[in-house]
Motif scaffolding. Structure first.
Motif, mmCIF file in Angstrom:
data_model
loop_
_atom_site.group_PDB
_atom_site.id
_atom_site.type_symbol
_atom_site.label_atom_id
_atom_site.label_comp_id
_atom_site.label_asym_id
_atom_site.label_seq_id
_atom_site.Cartn_x
_atom_site.Cartn_y
_atom_site.Cartn_z
ATOM 1 N N GLU A 75 0.821 -1.203 0.000
ATOM 2 C CA GLU A 75 0.000 0.000 0.000
ATOM 3 C C GLU A 75 0.860 1.261 0.000
ATOM 4 O O GLU A 75 0.529 2.255 -0.657
ATOM 5 N N MET A 79 0.578 3.994 -2.914
ATOM 6 C CA MET A 79 0.277 5.379 -2.603
ATOM 7 C C MET A 79 1.353 6.324 -3.123
ATOM 8 O O MET A 79 1.067 7.429 -3.578
ATOM 9 N N ALA A 86 -4.298 6.813 2.152
ATOM 10 C CA ALA A 86 -4.579 5.490 2.704
ATOM 11 C C ALA A 86 -4.602 5.603 4.228
ATOM 12 O O ALA A 86 -3.752 6.269 4.823
ATOM 13 N N ASP A 127 -10.425 -3.468 1.162
ATOM 14 C CA ASP A 127 -9.746 -3.253 2.433
ATOM 15 C C ASP A 127 -9.138 -4.561 2.931
ATOM 16 O O ASP A 127 -9.571 -5.649 2.541
ATOM 17 N N PRO A 142 -7.346 1.453 1.611
ATOM 18 C CA PRO A 142 -6.790 2.222 0.491
ATOM 19 C C PRO A 142 -7.808 3.246 -0.007
ATOM 20 O O PRO A 142 -9.018 3.111 0.206
ATOM 21 N N SER A 143 -7.294 4.267 -0.668
ATOM 22 C CA SER A 143 -8.152 5.284 -1.302
ATOM 23 C C SER A 143 -9.197 5.816 -0.326
ATOM 24 O O SER A 143 -10.380 5.918 -0.652
ATOM 25 N N TYR A 183 -2.990 8.263 8.752
ATOM 26 C CA TYR A 183 -2.877 8.222 7.300
ATOM 27 C C TYR A 183 -1.409 8.081 6.898
ATOM 28 O O TYR A 183 -0.520 8.605 7.573
#
Length: 260
Positions: A75, A79, A86, A127, A142-143, A183
């Protein structure tokens, strides 16, 4: 130089697969007892099943810490490329030791399984939900934009609090979780350890504030104001001695023309 070694066939009867077969079969992996399976397909199914087991927590069926860390690393890489936010949530069942001490470890296992099911119902397919250890869980989202992180965590907290855990026909328990979140910083190349530590720190703050609550780390503001941009790139700095003024202002006049 000698050539490569000759290919050697492996016969299933020469392998000790009984324990592996039992483990994978009990896990619910399909296709291991079908009579029409070829040896190659059978062996591949056993290998795939063992790989799956190595990434799962045996009590809750969630991802284990090994798989969780792999997802975190992936991740962070994703990112860094996409720039999307994230969120990492760390969750801890409140007063779990008291549950074990009062009702026994079997009751504690039932509580863990119930909380795992509730958490699973709250996350998206994209997720990753993991049992991090003991009574602690982790969720990688994520996102997930900063505007939605707190509401997501609150929805999860409320879902656990409102779920009745049936331990036995004569005993129902109500449990709660404390949640900390952080985050991944989009403009800083982070590490999995740092990300976990930041989320864990927020979890500690949630528990210190009374438990059954959430604490999400505020994202630092990485934007540059108009005034700062002007100081960096505009005309706020006078030209150095002997320097062309247009070099500071990008070739544009910064004062009224005197006709010269």
């Amino acid at each position: 130089m000698t050539g490569s070694p000759a290919h050697q066939s492996v016969f299933l009867r020469d392998l000790r697969l009984s324990t592996a077969h039992t483990l994978v079969t009990q896990s619910g992996a399909p296709g291991l007892v079908l009579p029409n399976e070829t040896p190659t397909h059978y062996l591949q199914a056993v290998i795939d099943g063992l790989c799956e087991l190595s990434l799962r927590d045996p009590l809750t069926g969630l991802a284990n810490r090994r798989h969780f860390r792999t997802v975190l690393e992936r991740e962070i890489d994703r990112m860094a490329r996409s720039g999307e936010a994230a969120l990492l949530l760390m969750l801890d069942i409140d007063h779990f030791k008291k549950i074990n001490d009062t009702h026994g470890h079997i009751a504690g296992d039932i509580v863990l399984q119930s909380v795992a099911r509730t958490l699973h119902s709250c996350v998206r397919p994209m997720d990753t939900l993991a049992r991090y250890g003991g009574e602690e869980f982790a969720i990688v989202l994520p996102s997930c934009q900063a505007a939605f992180g707190r509401s997501i965590a609150e929805r999860i907290r409320e879902a656990v609090e409102s779920t009745v855990v049936r331990v036995s026909p004569a005993l129902d328990l109500h449990v709660s979780v404390s949640i900390g979140g952080a985050y991944a910083l989009q403009w800083i190349r982070s590490t999995t350890q740092l990300w976990i530590e930041r989320a864990d720190n927020q979890l500690y703050q949630a528990k210190s504030a009374g438990r059954n609550r959430i604490s999400i780390e505020e994202q630092p503001d990485s934007t540059v104001s108009a005034e700062e941009k002007s100081m960096l790139f505009g005309s706020s700095y006078p030209p150095l001695h002997g320097e062309d003024p247009s070099a500071v202002t990008g070739g544009k006049s910064v004062g009224p023309s005197n006709g010269l």
